[in-house]
Design a protein around this motif. Structure first.
Motif, PDB file in Angstrom:
ATOM      1  N   GLN A   1       0.830  -1.217   0.000  1.00 59.55           N
ATOM      2  CA  GLN A   1       0.000   0.000   0.000  1.00 59.55           C
ATOM      3  C   GLN A   1       0.859   1.260   0.000  1.00 59.55           C
ATOM      4  O   GLN A   1       0.584   2.208  -0.744  1.00 59.55           O
ATOM      5  CB  GLN A   1      -0.922   0.018   1.225  1.00 59.55           C
ATOM      6  CG  GLN A   1      -2.069  -0.933   1.126  1.00 59.55           C
ATOM      7  CD  GLN A   1      -2.956  -0.928   2.365  1.00 59.55           C
ATOM      8  OE1 GLN A   1      -3.932  -1.643   2.380  1.00 59.55           O
ATOM      9  NE2 GLN A   1      -2.649  -0.167   3.393  1.00 59.55           N
ATOM     10  N   ALA A   2       1.895   1.278   0.836  1.00 59.57           N
ATOM     11  CA  ALA A   2       2.753   2.461   0.911  1.00 59.57           C
ATOM     12  C   ALA A   2       3.509   2.681  -0.397  1.00 59.57           C
ATOM     13  O   ALA A   2       3.661   3.823  -0.842  1.00 59.57           O
ATOM     14  CB  ALA A   2       3.720   2.336   2.090  1.00 59.57           C
ATOM     15  N   ASP A   3       3.964   1.601  -1.011  1.00 60.90           N
ATOM     16  CA  ASP A   3       4.645   1.721  -2.311  1.00 60.90           C
ATOM     17  C   ASP A   3       3.717   2.338  -3.359  1.00 60.90           C
ATOM     18  O   ASP A   3       4.171   3.076  -4.232  1.00 60.90           O
ATOM     19  CB  ASP A   3       5.150   0.361  -2.792  1.00 60.90           C
ATOM     20  CG  ASP A   3       6.385  -0.124  -2.056  1.00 60.90           C
ATOM     21  OD1 ASP A   3       6.998   0.656  -1.290  1.00 60.90           O
ATOM     22  OD2 ASP A   3       6.749  -1.309  -2.238  1.00 60.90           O
ATOM     23  N   GLN A   4       2.420   2.039  -3.268  1.00 56.61           N
ATOM     24  CA  GLN A   4       1.451   2.632  -4.202  1.00 56.61           C
ATOM     25  C   GLN A   4       1.163   4.082  -3.844  1.00 56.61           C
ATOM     26  O   GLN A   4       1.019   4.932  -4.733  1.00 56.61           O
ATOM     27  CB  GLN A   4       0.144   1.832  -4.193  1.00 56.61           C
ATOM     28  CG  GLN A   4       0.280   0.465  -4.805  1.00 56.61           C
ATOM     29  CD  GLN A   4      -0.970  -0.398  -4.590  1.00 56.61           C
ATOM     30  OE1 GLN A   4      -1.909  -0.034  -3.893  1.00 56.61           O
ATOM     31  NE2 GLN A   4      -0.956  -1.578  -5.203  1.00 56.61           N
ATOM     32  N   ASN A   5       1.083   4.393  -2.560  1.00 59.04           N
ATOM     33  CA  ASN A   5       0.724   5.744  -2.108  1.00 59.04           C
ATOM     34  C   ASN A   5       1.857   6.749  -2.249  1.00 59.04           C
ATOM     35  O   ASN A   5       1.620   7.918  -2.560  1.00 59.04           O
ATOM     36  CB  ASN A   5       0.295   5.715  -0.636  1.00 59.04           C
ATOM     37  CG  ASN A   5      -0.996   4.964  -0.419  1.00 59.04           C
ATOM     38  OD1 ASN A   5      -1.758   4.702  -1.348  1.00 59.04           O
ATOM     39  ND2 ASN A   5      -1.249   4.592   0.831  1.00 59.04           N
ATOM     40  N   TRP A   6       3.070   6.318  -1.991  1.00 59.82           N
ATOM     41  CA  TRP A   6       4.212   7.248  -1.898  1.00 59.82           C
ATOM     42  C   TRP A   6       4.409   8.120  -3.149  1.00 59.82           C
ATOM     43  O   TRP A   6       4.581   9.339  -3.011  1.00 59.82           O
ATOM     44  CB  TRP A   6       5.478   6.496  -1.547  1.00 59.82           C
ATOM     45  CG  TRP A   6       6.662   7.384  -1.332  1.00 59.82           C
ATOM     46  CD1 TRP A   6       7.793   7.434  -2.079  1.00 59.82           C
ATOM     47  CD2 TRP A   6       6.817   8.378  -0.304  1.00 59.82           C
ATOM     48  NE1 TRP A   6       8.655   8.388  -1.580  1.00 59.82           N
ATOM     49  CE2 TRP A   6       8.069   8.985  -0.491  1.00 59.82           C
ATOM     50  CE3 TRP A   6       6.008   8.816   0.746  1.00 59.82           C
ATOM     51  CZ2 TRP A   6       8.542   9.998   0.331  1.00 59.82           C
ATOM     52  CZ3 TRP A   6       6.475   9.825   1.575  1.00 59.82           C
ATOM     53  CH2 TRP A   6       7.730  10.404   1.360  1.00 59.82           C
ATOM     54  N   PRO A   7       4.390   7.561  -4.362  1.00 53.33           N
ATOM     55  CA  PRO A   7       4.609   8.438  -5.527  1.00 53.33           C
ATOM     56  C   PRO A   7       3.558   9.549  -5.648  1.00 53.33           C
ATOM     57  O   PRO A   7       3.878  10.660  -6.069  1.00 53.33           O
ATOM     58  CB  PRO A   7       4.518   7.478  -6.717  1.00 53.33           C
ATOM     59  CG  PRO A   7       4.835   6.146  -6.152  1.00 53.33           C
ATOM     60  CD  PRO A   7       4.301   6.150  -4.749  1.00 53.33           C
TER      61      PRO A   7
END
Length: 146
Positions: free
Chosen positions: A135-141
């Motif tokens: 989830q964080a990998d998707q949200n961060w950008p």
């Protein structure tokens, strides 16, 4: 009064969206509160850095306990820098939020360093690390300014 509220809300909304790429303190420019990011990998513990071994990277000051750690970081900063700029990994995952992190609440997963806000938040993150990392990998950008 309406003008004041509009001006304040514009200022506050800019603060929300104007986060730095690296988490630092309000009154400091230290990444990881001055802890040595390489030591998490080499010593498997949080070790305070020294101003004798310091560099600037992505607008923040990074401190290291040893010259060797500074040299390792300079050679491969992306390998040693924490994910999500050192912001709380759970907040990035669960809330698309920027929250500070405690350098003593950390984990290395698949060769990457993750930090969390405090012990109870880290426990939430630990409950399903792979979900939170995905989830964080998707949200961060989306969270970083373009």
């Amino acid at each position: 009064m309406k003008q004041f509220i509009v001006i304040v809300s514009l200022f506050v909304s800019q603060l929300v969206w104007a986060e730095d790429p690296i988490s630092t303190g309000f009154f400091s420019n230290k990444a990881l509160s001055g802890y040595d990011t390489v030591a998490y990998f080499t010593e498997q513990e949080a070790v305070e850095g020294s101003s004798k071994f310091k560099t600037e990277y992505k607008g923040a000051d990074w401190y290291f306990a040893l010259q060797q750690h500074l040299d390792m970081f300079l050679a491969e900063p992306e390998k040693y820098a924490p994910q999500y700029g050192g912001y709380c990994a759970w907040a990035v995952s669960a809330n698309k939020g920027f929250a500070s992190s405690d350098p003593k609440q950390w984990a290395i997963v698949d060769g990457k360093l993750y930090l969390n806000y405090n012990k109870s938040v880290k426990q939430k993150w630990d409950d399903d690390r792979s979900l939170h990392i995905t989830q964080a990998d998707q949200n961060w950008p989306e969270m970083m300014p373009k």
